[in-house]
Design a protein around this motif. Structure first.
Motif, PDB file in Angstrom:
ATOM      1  N   ASN A  76       0.823  -1.213   0.000  1.00  0.00           N
ATOM      2  CA  ASN A  76       0.000   0.000   0.000  1.00  0.00           C
ATOM      3  C   ASN A  76       0.852   1.255   0.000  1.00  0.00           C
ATOM      4  N   ALA A  77       2.001   1.212   0.670  1.00  0.00           N
ATOM      5  CA  ALA A  77       2.909   2.361   0.653  1.00  0.00           C
ATOM      6  C   ALA A  77       3.403   2.629  -0.769  1.00  0.00           C
ATOM      7  N   ILE A  78       3.711   1.573  -1.500  1.00  0.00           N
ATOM      8  CA  ILE A  78       4.150   1.725  -2.885  1.00  0.00           C
ATOM      9  C   ILE A  78       3.040   2.340  -3.727  1.00  0.00           C
ATOM     10  N   LYS A  79       1.794   1.897  -3.515  1.00  0.00           N
ATOM     11  CA  LYS A  79       0.653   2.445  -4.257  1.00  0.00           C
ATOM     12  C   LYS A  79       0.499   3.941  -3.996  1.00  0.00           C
ATOM     13  N   LEU A  80       0.612   4.337  -2.723  1.00  0.00           N
ATOM     14  CA  LEU A  80       0.452   5.750  -2.391  1.00  0.00           C
ATOM     15  C   LEU A  80       1.564   6.593  -2.997  1.00  0.00           C
ATOM     16  N   MET A  81       2.780   6.090  -2.949  1.00  0.00           N
ATOM     17  CA  MET A  81       3.894   6.836  -3.529  1.00  0.00           C
ATOM     18  C   MET A  81       3.699   7.033  -5.030  1.00  0.00           C
ATOM     19  N   GLU A  82       3.121   6.050  -5.689  1.00  0.00           N
ATOM     20  CA  GLU A  82       2.850   6.179  -7.122  1.00  0.00           C
ATOM     21  C   GLU A  82       1.827   7.267  -7.403  1.00  0.00           C
ATOM     22  N   LEU A  83       0.948   7.548  -6.421  1.00  0.00           N
ATOM     23  CA  LEU A  83      -0.033   8.630  -6.557  1.00  0.00           C
ATOM     24  C   LEU A  83       0.560   9.990  -6.209  1.00  0.00           C
ATOM     25  N   GLY A  84       1.760   9.995  -5.642  1.00  0.00           N
ATOM     26  CA  GLY A  84       2.347  11.238  -5.161  1.00  0.00           C
ATOM     27  C   GLY A  84       1.922  11.578  -3.750  1.00  0.00           C
ATOM     28  N   VAL A  85       1.376  10.596  -3.038  1.00  0.00           N
ATOM     29  CA  VAL A  85       0.963  10.787  -1.646  1.00  0.00           C
ATOM     30  C   VAL A  85       2.109  10.378  -0.733  1.00  0.00           C
ATOM     31  N   GLY A  86       2.438  11.233   0.217  1.00  0.00           N
ATOM     32  CA  GLY A  86       3.586  10.984   1.078  1.00  0.00           C
ATOM     33  C   GLY A  86       3.380   9.849   2.062  1.00  0.00           C
ATOM     34  N   THR A  87       4.424   9.058   2.237  1.00  0.00           N
ATOM     35  CA  THR A  87       4.476   8.002   3.238  1.00  0.00           C
ATOM     36  C   THR A  87       5.937   7.641   3.428  1.00  0.00           C
ATOM     37  N   PRO A  88       6.359   7.184   4.606  1.00  0.00           N
ATOM     38  CA  PRO A  88       7.759   6.783   4.759  1.00  0.00           C
ATOM     39  C   PRO A  88       8.148   5.761   3.694  1.00  0.00           C
ATOM     40  N   VAL A  89       9.325   5.939   3.117  1.00  0.00           N
ATOM     41  CA  VAL A  89       9.763   5.122   1.984  1.00  0.00           C
ATOM     42  C   VAL A  89       9.817   3.643   2.366  1.00  0.00           C
ATOM     43  N   PRO A  90       9.042   2.777   1.680  1.00  0.00           N
ATOM     44  CA  PRO A  90       9.067   1.347   1.988  1.00  0.00           C
ATOM     45  C   PRO A  90      10.379   0.708   1.556  1.00  0.00           C
ATOM     46  N   VAL A  91      10.980  -0.062   2.442  1.00  0.00           N
ATOM     47  CA  VAL A  91      12.269  -0.702   2.178  1.00  0.00           C
ATOM     48  C   VAL A  91      12.097  -2.207   1.964  1.00  0.00           C
ATOM     49  N   ALA A  92      11.377  -2.863   2.875  1.00  0.00           N
ATOM     50  CA  ALA A  92      11.232  -4.319   2.793  1.00  0.00           C
ATOM     51  C   ALA A  92      10.192  -4.791   3.795  1.00  0.00           C
ATOM     52  N   TYR A  93       9.794  -6.047   3.641  1.00  0.00           N
ATOM     53  CA  TYR A  93       9.013  -6.700   4.691  1.00  0.00           C
ATOM     54  C   TYR A  93       9.472  -8.148   4.809  1.00  0.00           C
ATOM     55  N   ILE A  94       9.280  -8.693   5.993  1.00  0.00           N
ATOM     56  CA  ILE A  94       9.694 -10.076   6.288  1.00  0.00           C
ATOM     57  C   ILE A  94       8.525 -10.800   6.936  1.00  0.00           C
ATOM     58  N   ASP A  95       8.176 -11.949   6.403  1.00  0.00           N
ATOM     59  CA  ASP A  95       7.186 -12.834   7.016  1.00  0.00           C
ATOM     60  C   ASP A  95       7.895 -14.081   7.540  1.00  0.00           C
ATOM     61  N   ILE A  96       7.570 -14.470   8.749  1.00  0.00           N
ATOM     62  CA  ILE A  96       8.185 -15.649   9.347  1.00  0.00           C
ATOM     63  C   ILE A  96       7.107 -16.685   9.663  1.00  0.00           C
ATOM     64  N   CYS A  97       7.315 -17.908   9.203  1.00  0.00           N
ATOM     65  CA  CYS A  97       6.393 -19.011   9.487  1.00  0.00           C
ATOM     66  C   CYS A  97       7.113 -20.085  10.292  1.00  0.00           C
ATOM     67  N   SER A  98       6.333 -20.809  11.078  1.00  0.00           N
ATOM     68  CA  SER A  98       6.875 -21.895  11.879  1.00  0.00           C
ATOM     69  C   SER A  98       5.929 -23.087  11.784  1.00  0.00           C
ATOM     70  N   ASN A  99       6.441 -24.213  11.293  1.00  0.00           N
ATOM     71  CA  ASN A  99       5.614 -25.417  11.129  1.00  0.00           C
ATOM     72  C   ASN A  99       4.363 -25.134  10.301  1.00  0.00           C
ATOM     73  N   LEU A 100       4.562 -24.395   9.206  1.00  0.00           N
ATOM     74  CA  LEU A 100       3.513 -24.041   8.245  1.00  0.00           C
ATOM     75  C   LEU A 100       2.515 -23.009   8.773  1.00  0.00           C
ATOM     76  N   LEU A 101       2.685 -22.569  10.020  1.00  0.00           N
ATOM     77  CA  LEU A 101       1.818 -21.543  10.582  1.00  0.00           C
ATOM     78  C   LEU A 101       2.524 -20.194  10.548  1.00  0.00           C
ATOM     79  N   PHE A 102       1.766 -19.153  10.211  1.00  0.00           N
ATOM     80  CA  PHE A 102       2.329 -17.808  10.228  1.00  0.00           C
ATOM     81  C   PHE A 102       2.727 -17.444  11.650  1.00  0.00           C
ATOM     82  N   ASP A 103       3.877 -16.792  11.803  1.00  0.00           N
ATOM     83  CA  ASP A 103       4.371 -16.464  13.136  1.00  0.00           C
ATOM     84  C   ASP A 103       4.401 -14.948  13.355  1.00  0.00           C
ATOM     85  N   LYS A 104       5.314 -14.253  12.714  1.00  0.00           N
ATOM     86  CA  LYS A 104       5.453 -12.808  12.898  1.00  0.00           C
ATOM     87  C   LYS A 104       5.809 -12.157  11.566  1.00  0.00           C
TER      88      LYS A 104
END
Length: 239
Positions: A76-104
């Motif tokens: 969503n941050a990337i979408k807003l930046m494409e519109l010219g709407v300010g948001t802190p610059v998105p760098v990355a995201y990390i998803d962590i799963c454990s035993n096939l279950l989402f964790d953090k």
């Protein structure tokens, strides 16, 4: 792990974020349901948001069927930046799963250059107050014209700064957004969680109406109406 192309050169640092959190490193900015910490690396400052582990059902949902909160906030941050709407610059995201279950999950952005939050308008005087409110109305109109509605549009999620080029607005906490047609009632209702004096409401309504080709008096009427219906609302007066 998803890294924006502009930050591939710091992949090692990004990959280390979960372990840095586990070690208690970084400056704690906020700690509640989720946690925000600030890290310095390569001469830049980064804000990392750690989303808490969801309950069991959502661990299944996020693991198999639905993007994580960090993923949605990043996209969503990337979408807003494409519109010219300010948001802190998105760098990355990390998803962590454990035993096939989402964790953090973790969202990494550059630290915002905006040093003030909307709620501060009720805590001290700003000479640029009118410009801030008008810019909020203008930027919100841009989002709504494209069918984007920030669903956590509260006084802690709008940042601002007075710069030589004028007032700058940035939106944060972007993991919950609506995409679709936004009529005048839905658009005006989106301001319901922002405390405003009568004059502040007028400034927002005027700029919002201008950006959407609506009647400003009608916009003001709807904005005030929906604000009054907000549960637990306290009187919108300056401290």
């Amino acid at each position: 792990m998803t890294i924006h192309n502009n930050f591939k050169d710091i992949e090692e640092f990004i990959a280390s974020v979960p372990s840095l959190f586990e070690k208690g490193e970084g400056e704690v900015i906020y700690k509640g349901r989720n946690e925000l910490r600030c890290f310095s690396y390569g001469g830049k400052e980064f804000i990392v948001k750690s989303f808490r582990r969801p309950h069991f059902i959502n661990r299944l949902v996020y693991g198999f069927f639905r993007p994580s909160k960090a993923s949605r906030a990043y996209q969503n941050a990337i979408k807003l930046m494409e519109l010219g709407v300010g948001t802190p610059v998105p760098v990355a995201y990390i998803d962590i799963c454990s035993n096939l279950l989402f964790d953090k999950s973790y969202l990494i952005t550059l630290k915002s250059e905006c040093s003030h939050v909307y709620v501060e308008l009720f805590q001290k005087d700003f000479k640029e107050e009118e410009q801030v409110l008008r810019e909020i109305g203008r930027v919100t109109a841009i989002m709504h014209n494209k069918g984007y509605v920030h669903k956590d549009y509260g006084c802690g999620n709008i940042l601002f700064e007075n710069t030589p080029e004028g007032v700058k607005i940035e939106m944060v906490d972007l993991n919950r957004m609506y995409f679709g047609k936004v009529d005048i009632k839905m658009g005006c209702k989106n301001f319901e969680r922002l405390p405003c004096t009568p004059q502040m409401h007028k400034w927002i309504a005027q700029e919002y109406a201008k950006g959407r080709n609506f009647n400003p008096d009608e916009c003001l009427e709807y904005i005030v109406h929906y604000r009054k219906l907000q549960p637990g609302r306290i009187e919108d007066s300056k401290l």
